[in-house]
Design a protein around this motif. Structure first.
Motif, PDB file in Angstrom:
ATOM      1  N   LEU A  38       0.969  -1.240  -0.062  1.00 50.81           N
ATOM      2  CA  LEU A  38      -0.043   0.085  -0.105  1.00 50.81           C
ATOM      3  C   LEU A  38       0.857   1.329   0.020  1.00 50.81           C
ATOM      4  O   LEU A  38       1.655   1.614   0.782  1.00 50.81           O
ATOM      5  N   ALA A  39       0.808   2.020  -1.182  1.00 47.65           N
ATOM      6  CA  ALA A  39       1.466   3.143  -1.056  1.00 47.65           C
ATOM      7  C   ALA A  39       0.923   4.474  -1.274  1.00 47.65           C
ATOM      8  O   ALA A  39      -0.159   4.371  -1.908  1.00 47.65           O
ATOM      9  N   THR A  62       3.525  -1.206   4.027  1.00 44.04           N
ATOM     10  CA  THR A  62       3.204   0.005   3.414  1.00 44.04           C
ATOM     11  C   THR A  62       4.430   0.830   3.078  1.00 44.04           C
ATOM     12  O   THR A  62       5.495   0.671   3.655  1.00 44.04           O
ATOM     13  N   VAL A  63       4.423   1.767   2.139  1.00 44.67           N
ATOM     14  CA  VAL A  63       5.404   2.855   1.605  1.00 44.67           C
ATOM     15  C   VAL A  63       4.942   4.101   1.750  1.00 44.67           C
ATOM     16  O   VAL A  63       3.569   4.399   1.091  1.00 44.67           O
ATOM     17  N   ILE A  64       5.414   5.007   2.388  1.00 46.93           N
ATOM     18  CA  ILE A  64       4.632   6.232   2.627  1.00 46.93           C
ATOM     19  C   ILE A  64       5.602   7.210   1.671  1.00 46.93           C
ATOM     20  O   ILE A  64       6.783   7.348   2.102  1.00 46.93           O
ATOM     21  N   GLY A  65       5.192   8.160   1.083  1.00 46.72           N
ATOM     22  CA  GLY A  65       5.755   9.064   0.413  1.00 46.72           C
ATOM     23  C   GLY A  65       5.269   9.682  -0.939  1.00 46.72           C
ATOM     24  O   GLY A  65       3.894   9.123  -1.540  1.00 46.72           O
ATOM     25  N   ASP A  66       5.851  10.598  -1.518  1.00 43.60           N
ATOM     26  CA  ASP A  66       4.950  11.421  -2.661  1.00 43.60           C
ATOM     27  C   ASP A  66       5.692  10.553  -4.041  1.00 43.60           C
ATOM     28  O   ASP A  66       6.935  10.529  -4.142  1.00 43.60           O
ATOM     29  N   ARG A  75      11.542   3.197  -3.892  1.00 43.84           N
ATOM     30  CA  ARG A  75      11.390   2.531  -2.401  1.00 43.84           C
ATOM     31  C   ARG A  75      10.185   1.631  -2.558  1.00 43.84           C
ATOM     32  O   ARG A  75      10.179   0.561  -1.887  1.00 43.84           O
ATOM     33  N   VAL A  76       9.035   1.970  -3.442  1.00 45.01           N
ATOM     34  CA  VAL A  76       7.961   1.020  -3.620  1.00 45.01           C
ATOM     35  C   VAL A  76       8.290  -0.272  -4.142  1.00 45.01           C
ATOM     36  O   VAL A  76       7.963  -1.249  -3.724  1.00 45.01           O
TER      37      VAL A  76
END
Length: 255
Positions: A38-39, A62-66, A75-76
């Motif tokens: 989940l990004a 999860t990967v959090i970011g723009d 990173r995703v």
């Protein structure tokens, strides 16, 4: 679980998964037995969705970011490969609305933000994921396009251009990789209940024109109705569906 989806055990990346259509899609993929990345830039929403998946016995990270940042894109992909060994399905769903501005009123900032998130970011992630999708041998990419991919009267200039670009990207990928085991399709939602905010001046030229055309939009969809179409296009039930921009709009595109 449906025996026709073929999604059990598959590694799925969903962007914009912290809310709305992306969240509904992530939950549906997990319910089908897929393992989900989940990004989202919305860390709280993505983590809450991941906890819901885990509580139901599913697997999610999860990967959090723009996603308009190449480092976040990398990173995703790295997270999916490290956690699940590869990528079988990529759902490019994350997006933002414009201010429904006409071209003469579209600022550089509005143009760059909307194009960056809605078109450049999905391209960057598709490009980064493709080596792993090709290695899968039976992979799918699904974009969230829009009614604005099909017409000029559903949004402002920046959003309309970005979503027309998504339609072109969908078709280009479908042609380029159809013989390499990667199918690419898109849904084109009509009005849908999500948390996307639209900040606009109704008296400005763009909104005043667009509002005259929205009477044909019909019933507003739920996020889960859009997610069902995404999961279908990613599944083995759509094994010969490629290069399609599928309206999920209660017939708006037929009017």
């Amino acid at each position: 679980m449906s025996s026709t989806t073929g999604l059990s055990g598959r590694a799925v990346v969903v962007t914009g998964a912290g809310s709305g259509i992306g969240r509904a899609a992530a939950l549906r993929f997990a319910a089908e037995g897929a393992r989900v990345v989940l990004a989202d830039i919305n860390g709280e929403g993505a983590e809450a969705a991941a906890r819901e998946i885990s509580a139901a016995g599913g697997t999610a990270v999860t990967v959090i970011g723009d996603l308009s940042d190449q480092q976040v894109v990398d990173r995703v992909v790295a997270t999916a490969v490290d956690a699940f060994g590869g990528i079988d399905v990529l759902v490019n769903n994350a997006g933002v609305m414009d201010r429904m501005s006409a071209a003469a009123d579209t600022s550089d900032a509005e143009w760059e933000r909307v194009l960056g998130i809605n078109l450049t970011a999905p391209f960057l992630l598709s490009r980064a994921a493709l080596p792993h999708l090709l290695a899968s041998g039976n992979a799918a990419i699904v974009f969230t396009a829009s009614e604005a991919s099909l017409r000029g009267s559903a949004a402002g200039t920046a959003y309309t251009v970005a979503k027309h670009g998504i339609a072109g990207l969908t078709r280009s990928l479908a042609v380029m990789y159809r013989d390499k085991g990667v199918r690419t399709n898109a849904i084109a939602p009509g009005g849908t209940v999500t948390n996307i905010q639209v900040e606009l001046d109704r008296d400005a030229h763009g909104p005043s024109v667009i509002m005259r055309h929205l009477g044909n939009a019909g019933r507003t969809a739920t996020a889960d109705e859009q997610a069902a179409a995404i999961v279908f296009l990613a599944s083995d039930a759509a094994s010969n569906v490629n290069g399609v921009i599928l309206p999920v709009d209660n017939g708006w595109s037929a009017v």
